[in-house]
Motif scaffolding. Structure first.
Motif, PDB file in Angstrom:
ATOM      1  N   TYR A  62      12.609  -4.729   5.343  1.00 13.10           N
ATOM      2  CA  TYR A  62      10.988  -4.564   5.427  1.00 13.10           C
ATOM      3  C   TYR A  62      10.341  -4.511   4.061  1.00 13.10           C
ATOM      4  CZ  TYR A  62      11.371  -3.089  10.300  1.00 13.10           C
ATOM      5  OH  TYR A  62      12.105  -3.211  11.510  1.00 13.10           O
ATOM      6  N   VAL A  97       7.730  -2.247   2.186  1.00 10.10           N
ATOM      7  CA  VAL A  97       6.485  -1.543   2.132  1.00 10.10           C
ATOM      8  C   VAL A  97       4.932  -2.905   1.696  1.00 10.10           C
ATOM      9  CG1 VAL A  97       5.737   0.628   1.903  1.00 10.10           C
ATOM     10  CG2 VAL A  97       7.715   0.335   2.669  1.00 10.10           C
ATOM     11  N   SER A 151       4.561   5.072   2.951  1.00  8.93           N
ATOM     12  CA  SER A 151       5.642   5.479   2.541  1.00  8.93           C
ATOM     13  C   SER A 151       5.996   6.038   4.000  1.00  8.93           C
ATOM     14  CB  SER A 151       5.698   7.000   1.729  1.00  8.93           C
ATOM     15  OG  SER A 151       4.796   8.295   2.369  1.00  8.93           O
ATOM     16  N   LEU A 152       7.867   5.764   3.612  1.00 10.37           N
ATOM     17  CA  LEU A 152       7.984   6.523   5.117  1.00 10.37           C
ATOM     18  C   LEU A 152       9.185   6.820   4.239  1.00 10.37           C
ATOM     19  CD1 LEU A 152       7.616   2.817   4.913  1.00 10.37           C
ATOM     20  CD2 LEU A 152       8.807   3.220   7.252  1.00 10.37           C
ATOM     21  N   ARG A 160      10.433   5.350  -0.194  1.00 11.99           N
ATOM     22  CA  ARG A 160      10.852   4.285   0.418  1.00 11.99           C
ATOM     23  C   ARG A 160       8.554   3.698  -0.063  1.00 11.99           C
ATOM     24  NH1 ARG A 160      14.433   3.814  -2.234  1.00 11.99           N
ATOM     25  NH2 ARG A 160      16.048   2.531  -1.339  1.00 11.99           N
ATOM     26  N   TYR A 161       8.267   3.341  -0.377  1.00  8.92           N
ATOM     27  CA  TYR A 161       6.941   3.284  -0.856  1.00  8.92           C
ATOM     28  C   TYR A 161       6.494   1.806  -1.273  1.00  8.92           C
ATOM     29  CZ  TYR A 161       7.681   5.637  -4.656  1.00  8.92           C
ATOM     30  OH  TYR A 161       8.906   7.000  -5.878  1.00  8.92           O
ATOM     31  N   GLU A 162       4.791   1.642  -1.372  1.00 14.40           N
ATOM     32  CA  GLU A 162       4.523   0.581  -2.094  1.00 14.40           C
ATOM     33  C   GLU A 162       5.206  -0.409  -2.817  1.00 14.40           C
ATOM     34  OE1 GLU A 162       0.585  -1.336  -3.752  1.00 14.40           O
ATOM     35  OE2 GLU A 162       0.459   0.868  -2.699  1.00 14.40           O
ATOM     36  N   ALA A 177       8.046   6.509   9.202  1.00 16.36           N
ATOM     37  CA  ALA A 177       6.432   7.182   8.348  1.00 16.36           C
ATOM     38  C   ALA A 177       6.574   8.203   8.216  1.00 16.36           C
ATOM     39  CB  ALA A 177       5.222   5.774   9.261  1.00 16.36           C
ATOM     40  N   CYS A 207       2.034   3.252   7.612  1.00 10.31           N
ATOM     41  CA  CYS A 207       2.105   2.155   6.837  1.00 10.31           C
ATOM     42  C   CYS A 207       2.212   0.390   7.815  1.00 10.31           C
ATOM     43  CB  CYS A 207       3.882   1.869   7.194  1.00 10.31           C
ATOM     44  SG  CYS A 207       4.956   3.665   6.130  1.00 10.31           S
ATOM     45  N   LEU A 262       3.776  -3.338   7.384  1.00  9.09           N
ATOM     46  CA  LEU A 262       5.273  -3.716   6.802  1.00  9.09           C
ATOM     47  C   LEU A 262       5.275  -5.212   6.507  1.00  9.09           C
ATOM     48  CD1 LEU A 262       6.789  -0.906   8.118  1.00  9.09           C
ATOM     49  CD2 LEU A 262       6.723  -0.875   6.036  1.00  9.09           C
TER      50      LEU A 262
END
Length: 180
Positions: free
Chosen positions: A36, A38, A42-43, A59-61, A83, A87, A89
């Motif tokens: 994925y 992003v 954020s996850l 993980r983020y943008e 999440a 998000c 994705l």
């Protein structure tokens, strides 16, 4: 290497999903071989023990996220992906990604760079976990990823660093330079 451009130019971004805050992209003991990008939100990636949540990474943008063990082995994994914020994705199946990687030496280089980044992130995290001092863990993450503190709520960062929110708050006050 701009991952957004790579995804846009090489994969059908009609394969896009939105997941609400708190929803799981992958639950424990499931298989997920997708990769994925992003685009927004954020996850966190982690696993649950009997007593607590263990967060391995965020993980983020413009980050790539996958349950690397499940992606590589095509087996179930104890990891979850959840999440933190709503998000959006871009989704690519492993088979589509592997077809892309094998099309050219440049694409294979991109695949290698993505795997290298994920591997280095994993090695950095292992080093963090072996440090006994909360101060050292905080200083390492601050140096390596200062934008984390703008993207991720502090309660999640505290869990990631293996400390209480109070300890994190104290460290931030004593170790962050005062801006004049």
């Amino acid at each position: 290497m701009n991952l957004h451009t790579i995804f846009t130019e090489n994969f059908s971004l009609g394969k896009e999903i939105v997941i609400p805050r708190g929803a799981f992209l992958k639950t424990p003991d499931t298989k997920n071989t997708h990769i994925y990008l992003v685009k927004e939100g954020s996850l966190k990636i982690g696993f649950f023990t009997e007593n607590e949540d263990k967060i391995l990474r965020f993980r983020y943008e413009n980050d790539v996220i996958t349950a690397l063990d499940s992606f590589m082995t095509e087996q179930k994994s104890k990891l979850y992906i959840q999440a933190i914020k709503k998000c959006r994705l871009a989704v690519v199946s492993k088979s589509d990604f592997m077809v892309f990687a094998q099309k050219s030496s440049e694409n294979l280089w991109i695949y290698t760079k993505i795997l290298e980044k994920l591997l280095v992130d994993q090695l950095e995290r292992e080093q963090d976990l072996l440090l006994s001092s909360p101060r050292e863990r905080y200083q390492r993450i601050l140096k390596r990823n200062p934008q984390l503190f703008q993207q991720i709520p502090h309660r999640h960062i505290a869990v990631y660093l293996g400390m209480t929110e109070e300890t994190l708050s104290r460290l931030k006050k004593t170790l962050t330079p005062i801006k004049i």
